[in-house]
Design an enzyme around this catalytic site. Structure first.
Site, short mmCIF file in Angstrom:
data_model
loop_
_atom_site.label_atom_id
_atom_site.label_comp_id
_atom_site.label_asym_id
_atom_site.label_seq_id
_atom_site.Cartn_x
_atom_site.Cartn_y
_atom_site.Cartn_z
N GLU A 1 13.96 -14.67 -2.24
CA GLU A 1 14.68 -15.85 -1.48
C GLU A 1 13.46 -16.87 -1.26
OE1 GLU A 1 15.69 -14.91 2.46
OE2 GLU A 1 16.71 -12.91 1.84
N ASP B 1 0.72 -1.07 0.04
CA ASP B 1 -0.17 -0.03 0.19
C ASP B 1 0.96 1.26 0.11
OD1 ASP B 1 -2.78 1.14 0.53
OD2 ASP B 1 -1.48 2.12 2.23
#
Length: 533
Positions: free
Chosen positions: A259, A205
């Site tokens: 990752e 956001d």
């Protein structure tokens, strides 16, 4: 740029659906939607053809701004459910090949967050520098002229420390200091917390707000401002948002997400197209998707939409992937903005452009806004403004599942005035000509045709009424999409662009199967997808 459909990631071929949890499905008869309610509706998404769910915030919050004022990033608000509910949701969604995208709100917290309580307690507190504090100017004036998006000055005086704190939105939403490495590391830890629990990524956001000018310079005045515009638009956000250093944050977040296998980073950036593109990075090392808000704000005119598409396609770096958003929890609903007939055309546009389409709950049934009486309005954004602008409450009413009094959302009155929309999912599922079936058929066609989910976008023709473009795959045009964005029939001859084929899918089933050869007449407010020979 043409991509191999076999090498694309799920979010390139997929369709994202925004769920406003409070208004989607209530499972415990308290009038508020929750995670268990969402689990009850997962089969619906599978039936419709959705591949990913973006969930509105469900973290603990005083709900000044309906969850976008977080008081604990690693917990679940009791009104939304429990961790057991979240784990069940992830498991059930993944069993149906549905991805779960969480709404992360890193720009600001609630003023009830423990971090801010510490920060405002004294200048010596270790967390004081976790937020943006500034000394007043002469005569106790705020540090600069920056304005809040919710109206008024963006600075709030705190007597306990003798400073102002900055809030880009409401005063109960103090901005975090993203130049502080401790803040950065803590937010990365929070992201890891949810990724470890099965989240498939984040919609982040207000991302363009994260970094502010380190010299705190006054924003320049907006020469295009007129009195009918929201008051915060009096100033350009030259220094209060979209600073160059934000790219360091993009890279760090993307590095963390990379990752994990097949996770998504989608950032909200309400900026012009060139600035929106910036968040992808030059070589695709930035956000996977940067939310493209052009179709949210442009006038519904074919010529302007054509220019916006061409600009976006032209500016995207080769490794970047497009995104298209037609509606969300902060903007007018499509059917209310352009009318019910054009809402069908809008569906065809959204689901045939190159890039990842993002839908807002209820748009697939043509939901319209519900007028909320002033005494019942809950949205803090317009309530603090002198002038009454668009009320976001009106697009956050309950989903309509069936014809019952509360639309199958709940057994009791919803948390906000019940939707007055007169149709529903159950009714439209019985009608093959409904907008719901149009969405379903569009999604199915898109998902099975590489030209539509992975192919190149080719502009063909546009004027003040019509917009035509082709989708190319493996070196040749496979589909021609023709849309009439006006309420008058339009005759189109594509000149040098020769084509022939039959109408595969249309906004009205009565148009399907027709043969088209180099020219076509489009009914008013109609759209067709032509499979080219």
């Amino acid at each position: 740029m043409e991509n191999s459909s076999t090498t694309q990631r799920w979010w390139q071929q997929g369709i994202i659906y925004q769920v406003y949890i409070k208004s989607f499905q209530d499972s415990n008869a308290d009038g508020v939607g929750d995670l268990r309610g969402l689990i009850q509706r997962l089969d619906y998404f599978q039936w419709l053809g959705i591949t990913a769910l973006w969930l509105s915030p469900f973290y603990p919050s005083p709900h000044y701004d309906f969850g976008y004022d977080v008081s604990d990033y690693t917990a679940i608000d009791p009104e939304a459910g429990t961790f057991a509910d979240f784990e069940a949701l992830v498991a059930e969604a993944h069993r149906r090949q549905l991805k779960i995208i969480l709404d992360l709100v890193p720009n600001h917290t609630s003023d009830e967050h423990p971090w801010f309580k510490e920060s405002r307690s004294s200048r010596e507190n270790p967390k004081h520098d976790w937020y943006l504090w500034k000394e007043p100017r002469a005569n106790q004036y705020p540090p600069n002229n920056w304005l809040s998006e919710f109206g008024g000055a963006a600075w709030e005086w705190e007597p306990a420390v003798g400073k102002y704190y900055y809030h880009a939105f409401g005063k109960h939403q103090p901005d975090l200091n993203w130049r502080n490495p401790e803040v950065q590391q803590e937010m990365l830890r929070i992201m890891r917390f949810w990724l470890d629990r099965g989240a498939d990524g984040f919609r982040i956001d207000a991302f363009w707000h994260l970094i502010k000018d380190e010299h705190w310079r006054d924003n320049p005045h907006n020469s295009a401002f007129t009195p009918d515009m929201p008051e915060d638009e009096q100033l350009l956000t030259t220094y209060s948002a979209h600073q160059p250093e934000i790219y360091d944050i993009v890279r760090k977040m993307r590095g963390l997400i990379d990752e994990y296998e097949e996770r998504l980073m989608l950032v909200e950036v309400n900026l012009p197209t060139p600035e929106t593109i910036f968040y992808h990075g030059i070589k695709g090392e930035g956000a996977h998707l940067s939310m493209n808000s052009r179709l949210l704000v442009l006038p519904w005119k074919s010529s302007e939409i054509a220019r916006a598409i061409d600009e976006y396609e032209g500016l995207l770096p080769p490794q970047a992937w497009p995104n298209w958003v037609m509606a969300n929890h902060d903007q007018r609903r499509i059917a209310s903005r352009v009318g019910a007939p054009q809402a069908r055309v809008a569906a065809m546009l959204l689901l045939t452009l190159r890039g990842t389409p993002t839908l807002y709950y209820g748009d697939e049934i043509g939901m319209t806004q519900t007028e909320i009486p002033v005494a019942e309005r809950k949205d803090p954004q317009p309530l603090v403004k002198e002038r009454q602008y668009f009320m976001r409450d009106s697009v956050r009413t309950n989903m309509r599942w069936n014809p019952s009094v509360y639309g199958g959302f709940s057994e009791v009155s919803p948390w906000i005035r019940a939707s007055t929309f007169e149709s529903d999912v159950e009714t439209q599922q019985q009608d093959p000509d409904s907008i719901l079936w149009l969405y379903k058929r569009l999604m199915a066609l898109r998902q099975r045709e590489p030209a539509l989910h992975s192919g190149v976008y080719i502009p063909v023709f546009s004027n003040e009424q019509a917009l035509l473009y082709a989708r190319r795959w493996e070196g040749r045009d496979r589909f021609l999409i023709a849309l009439n964005l006006s309420d008058e029939p339009v005759y189109v001859h594509t000149g040098a662009y020769a084509f022939k084929g039959h109408v595969e899918l249309a906004t009205s089933t009565s148009l399907e199967g027709q043969w088209k050869d180099n020219s076509l007449t489009l009914d008013k407010q109609a759209g067709v997808i032509i499979r080219l020979e």
